[in-house]
Every structure is written in structure tokens, then in C-alpha cells.
Design a protein around this motif. Structure first.
Motif, PDB file in Angstrom:
ATOM      1  N   THR A 108       0.833  -1.206   0.000  1.00 49.11           N
ATOM      2  CA  THR A 108       0.000   0.000   0.000  1.00 49.11           C
ATOM      3  C   THR A 108       0.865   1.252   0.000  1.00 49.11           C
ATOM      4  OG1 THR A 108      -1.827  -1.142   1.092  1.00 49.11           O
ATOM      5  CG2 THR A 108      -1.768   1.272   1.285  1.00 49.11           C
ATOM      6  N   LEU A 112       0.912   4.059  -2.876  1.00 53.46           N
ATOM      7  CA  LEU A 112       0.642   5.471  -2.602  1.00 53.46           C
ATOM      8  C   LEU A 112       1.807   6.344  -3.035  1.00 53.46           C
ATOM      9  CD1 LEU A 112      -1.092   5.122   0.880  1.00 53.46           C
ATOM     10  CD2 LEU A 112      -2.173   5.776  -1.290  1.00 53.46           C
ATOM     11  N   ASP A 145      -4.647   5.907   3.109  1.00 54.85           N
ATOM     12  CA  ASP A 145      -4.991   6.203   1.721  1.00 54.85           C
ATOM     13  C   ASP A 145      -5.669   7.570   1.619  1.00 54.85           C
ATOM     14  OD1 ASP A 145      -6.397   6.072  -0.939  1.00 54.85           O
ATOM     15  OD2 ASP A 145      -5.564   4.046  -0.912  1.00 54.85           O
ATOM     16  N   THR A 149      -4.037  10.721  -0.293  1.00 56.83           N
ATOM     17  CA  THR A 149      -4.818  11.281  -1.399  1.00 56.83           C
ATOM     18  C   THR A 149      -5.073  12.770  -1.159  1.00 56.83           C
ATOM     19  OG1 THR A 149      -5.843   9.153  -1.874  1.00 56.83           O
ATOM     20  CG2 THR A 149      -6.985  11.103  -2.690  1.00 56.83           C
TER      21      THR A 149
END
Length: 170
Positions: A108, A112, A145, A149
Motif C-alpha cells: 500500500t 501510494l 490512503d 490522497t
């Protein structure tokens, strides 16, 4: 961290914390810390061990492997001593999915980072990205996340604003 609930100050999310640890090992490759295959051998040994842990964790918790089957697999496929193998297997038995969680954490974080690099291009700052990853402490990956973001979107706005300011006549 002063602006988070007390439970967040004391929470350790394995996918986040150990995912960061695995990602950090990857940074050693990027930084050129392994000058030759011998220097890289220890890291690769741990990579193999973790790959075997994924197999063992899955075998025990979804395929019905016995403790003995798991011990035999790990002993046959890693450089660990038999004592270490048995203590590790006992830990895996008692913590289902932990191995999978930290591998997903690593993947992850790499995803990212790739998204941030692609979105920000030449404005991507690895140190700033790492600060964003760590500044909120241990958190679920879905929250990470959202944080990253938001960071990417904020950086894009700031970069567009800066580009606009540069293009304005003096």
C-alpha cells in the motif's frame, strides 16, 4: 501527536507499522546501501523468510495445516534454526493474518508513493511524502490512503497556484 484521541496515541496497527518497516528496507536498495550481492544477502534472506511466512500463515489458517506441517515447511525453506522455526510457528498460529497485514502495508505504501510520484511529477518530494506518511502515527490503511490522497490533491493545488503566480506578468 497532540490533536488525536488518546486511543490513537496508543494504537499500533501492524499493517501500518510493519508495512513502513518493509518499505524502509526497500529504501535501502534505492539509496544504494547494498554495494554488492553479499551486502544484499541478509536482506534477501529476510525477504525469503517473509515469503515463507505468507505461505505458512495461509497454510495454517485457511488450509488446515498442522503445526508440524508448518514447522517442516519453514525449516525446509529458510535459514532459520529449528528453535527459531518452532517459536515463529507458534507465534503465527496465535496471530492469524499478521503476516499478510504487513505485506499489504508495504504494498500500500509503495502504491501510494507511486501515485504521488505520478501525480506530482517533478514536484514530488520524497522527504515530504515520508513526513505525510508518518506524521499522524499508526492508522488503518484506508485512513492512510485518505491522508495521502488529500496530500496529493493539496500539493497539486499548491503547485498550480505557484505555476500561475510564476506566469503572471511582473
Amino acid at each position: 501527536m497532540t490533536d488525536v484521541a488518546n486511543f490513537r496515541k496508543r494504537t499500533y496497527i501492524s499493517a501500518f507499522g510493519e508495512g513502513w518497516g518493509l518499505y524502509s528496507e526497500y529504501l535501502g536498495i534505492e539509496a544504494g546501501m547494498y554495494e554488492n550481492p553479499y551486502h544484499n544477502f541478509g536482506r534477501l534472506t529476510y525477504e525469503m523468510w517473509r515469503a515463507c511466512r505468507l505461505v505458512v500463515d495461509t497454510g495454517i489458517h485457511t488450509q488446515g495445516w498442522s503445526r508440524e506441517q508448518a514447522i517442516n515447511y519453514l525449516a525446509s525453506n529458510t535459514a532459520l534454526s529449528l528453535h527459531n522455526v518452532t517459536t515463529e510457528i507458534d507465534r503465527y498460529i496465535s496471530w492469524p493474518g499478521q503476516t499478510l497485514s504487513y505485506k499489504i502495508g508495504e504494498l500500500t505504501i509503495k502504491r501510494l508513493r507511486n501515485e504521488a510520484e505520478q501525480a506530482l511529477g517533478e514536484n514530488f518530494d520524497l522527504r515530504d511524502f515520508h513526513d505525510q506518511l508518518l506524521k499522524h502515527g499508526s492508522m488503518p490503511l484506508s485512513m492512510l490512503d485518505t491522508v495521502i490522497t488529500g496530500y496529493i490533491n493539496e500539493q497539486k493545488i499548491n503547485n498550480a497556484r505557484n505555476d500561475h503566480e510564476k506566469s503572471r506578468p511582473s
